[in-house]
Design a protein around this motif. Structure first.
Motif, PDB file in Angstrom:
ATOM      1  N   VAL A  55       0.832  -1.203   0.000  1.00 29.32           N
ATOM      2  CA  VAL A  55       0.000   0.000   0.000  1.00 29.32           C
ATOM      3  C   VAL A  55       0.868   1.255   0.000  1.00 29.32           C
ATOM      4  O   VAL A  55       0.579   2.233  -0.705  1.00 29.32           O
ATOM      5  CB  VAL A  55      -0.962  -0.007   1.209  1.00 29.32           C
ATOM      6  CG1 VAL A  55      -1.664   1.339   1.345  1.00 29.32           C
ATOM      7  CG2 VAL A  55      -1.990  -1.116   1.055  1.00 29.32           C
ATOM      8  N   SER A  59       0.779   4.083  -3.027  1.00 27.70           N
ATOM      9  CA  SER A  59       0.130   5.357  -2.717  1.00 27.70           C
ATOM     10  C   SER A  59       1.086   6.543  -2.671  1.00 27.70           C
ATOM     11  O   SER A  59       0.710   7.613  -2.208  1.00 27.70           O
ATOM     12  CB  SER A  59      -0.600   5.243  -1.373  1.00 27.70           C
ATOM     13  OG  SER A  59       0.313   4.914  -0.340  1.00 27.70           O
ATOM     14  N   GLU A 152     -11.441  -2.053   3.486  1.00 28.96           N
ATOM     15  CA  GLU A 152     -10.145  -1.737   2.881  1.00 28.96           C
ATOM     16  C   GLU A 152      -9.878  -0.242   2.881  1.00 28.96           C
ATOM     17  O   GLU A 152      -8.733   0.182   2.993  1.00 28.96           O
ATOM     18  CB  GLU A 152     -10.083  -2.291   1.453  1.00 28.96           C
ATOM     19  CG  GLU A 152      -9.953  -3.793   1.397  1.00 28.96           C
ATOM     20  CD  GLU A 152      -9.232  -4.261   0.159  1.00 28.96           C
ATOM     21  OE1 GLU A 152      -8.938  -3.432  -0.722  1.00 28.96           O
ATOM     22  OE2 GLU A 152      -8.962  -5.471   0.078  1.00 28.96           O
ATOM     23  N   CYS A 156      -6.458   1.129   4.368  1.00 35.24           N
ATOM     24  CA  CYS A 156      -5.499   1.887   3.559  1.00 35.24           C
ATOM     25  C   CYS A 156      -5.184   3.238   4.181  1.00 35.24           C
ATOM     26  O   CYS A 156      -4.031   3.687   4.162  1.00 35.24           O
ATOM     27  CB  CYS A 156      -6.041   2.069   2.136  1.00 35.24           C
ATOM     28  SG  CYS A 156      -5.968   0.587   1.110  1.00 35.24           S
ATOM     29  N   SER A 269      -6.114   1.622  -4.324  1.00 37.25           N
ATOM     30  CA  SER A 269      -5.305   2.074  -3.185  1.00 37.25           C
ATOM     31  C   SER A 269      -5.022   3.563  -3.275  1.00 37.25           C
ATOM     32  O   SER A 269      -5.020   4.277  -2.271  1.00 37.25           O
ATOM     33  CB  SER A 269      -3.997   1.286  -3.116  1.00 37.25           C
ATOM     34  OG  SER A 269      -4.230  -0.068  -2.781  1.00 37.25           O
ATOM     35  N   THR A 273      -6.339   6.226  -0.373  1.00 33.79           N
ATOM     36  CA  THR A 273      -5.356   6.880   0.499  1.00 33.79           C
ATOM     37  C   THR A 273      -5.352   8.390   0.317  1.00 33.79           C
ATOM     38  O   THR A 273      -4.455   9.077   0.799  1.00 33.79           O
ATOM     39  CB  THR A 273      -3.937   6.329   0.240  1.00 33.79           C
ATOM     40  OG1 THR A 273      -3.643   6.403  -1.157  1.00 33.79           O
ATOM     41  CG2 THR A 273      -3.813   4.896   0.705  1.00 33.79           C
TER      42      THR A 273
END
Length: 333
Positions: A55, A59, A152, A156, A269, A273
């Motif tokens: 992640v 991100s 999720e 994240c 992701s 984020t």
């Protein structure tokens, strides 16, 4: 859609009475939820540090130089900044998510099988073909995605909290993230990134279930070559595969799931984020994907894929082994 008995993977069973079938289906549903949750939690403990790195690699903001050169550098910087415990930051929500995801996958996959049987396309004393099992996997992933996206999103935001200058902000707690998302975006905000999850889960789950069954079938065929009589072949086919073959089948499923649809996960992701409170109107799935492609090409869409496939192999192997083992040795009926 139907295989011959010689090439089928499931043990045949005849049509039971309606009442008995309903009771059996209810018990199997409970098994899917309980044993799927247990298997998911075991798998999440194995994979979570790798998922955190994935992640963080996915991100990284476009308006700043890349903070991490690759998975090893991300591991090194993360360990230096937060220690090993930092790699498990925010695991509470993912444990809930892993239990919900895995149990939902097995539950909806069985529901997909029931749909095929109930449609009359296949009777219950016949066998589902591999293409049909790929379909039931996709069916499962489609519905599971709606369960998984909110979980999720919280995960994240905890793993890679957004910061305007690229520095590491203080650790976030699940409760604080949930409150802030609801305050700024309402209920709808928890499904930001849903398109990415839906594509990843639908396609990935088809590969996960179908890939595992394909390799399982291959091993059954290879093992059958070691015996000569039909009785010996039938006995061998009814027995579980050796553990190392089960592990390879599960591992291959995990790698297939992650590699084939990884770009959708990368885009998801990135969307999940974003800083809480930032406008999401102009950050659509398609626009985000185009932006990543223009700036980084295919490499940007697959950033973190290696570490993801690496962690998914043992994780998926354990998930299937734990789930199948519990179903075999601790049946509820």
């Amino acid at each position: 859609m139907i295989d011959s008995p010689a090439s089928a993977m499931d043990i045949p069973h005849h049509e039971p009475p309606v009442t008995l079938r309903s009771q059996t289906a209810a018990i199997e549903a409970v098994e899917d939820i309980v044993y799927g949750s247990t298997a998911g939690i075991v798998g999440k403990y194995i994979e979570y540090p790798f998922d955190t790195v994935k992640v963080r690699l996915q991100s990284q903001p476009d308006n700043l130089p890349l903070r991490y050169k690759g998975p090893i550098d991300c591991f090194r910087q993360s360990l230096k900044a937060d220690g090993f415990v930092g790699l498990y930051r925010g695991i509470t929500a993912p444990l809930v998510g892993a239990a919900a995801e895995t149990s939902s996958l097995f539950f909806f996959e069985r529901l997909g099988r029931e749909l095929i049987y109930s449609s009359g396309l296949v009777s219950r004393d016949q066998f589902l073909s591999l293409p049909t099992l790929y379909f039931t996997g996709a069916f499962s992933g489609f519905f599971t995605s709606y369960v998984l996206t909110p979980i999720e999103l919280v995960k994240c935001k905890i793993q890679a909290p957004a910061s305007a200058d690229g520095s590491a902000p203080p650790p976030l707690k699940p409760g604080a993230v949930i409150r802030d998302v609801y305050r700024h975006h309402g209920i709808k905000g928890f499904w930001h990134g849903q398109m990415g999850t839906l594509i990843r889960e639908s396609g990935g789950s088809a590969a996960w279930f179908g890939g595992k069954e394909t390799v399982t079938k291959m091993f059954h065929a290879l093992n059958a070559r070691t015996v000569n009589t039909k009785a010996e072949k039938d006995t061998l086919a009814a027995q579980p595969l050796p553990l190392w073959q089960q592990a390879l089948a599960g591992a291959s499923a995990g790698v297939s799931y992650n590699f084939l649809f990884f770009p959708a996960d990368t885009i998801k992701s990135r969307l999940q984020t974003m800083a809480i409170g930032e406008s999401v109107k102009d950050r659509t799935f398609l626009k985000e994907g185009i932006a990543i492609w223009k700036r980084y090409g295919a490499a940007g869409l697959y950033r973190g894929c290696g570490i993801t496939c690496l962690r998914s192999a043992p994780s998926s192997a354990f998930i299937f082994m734990v789930f199948d083992g519990l179903k075999t040795f601790l049946p509820m009926q």
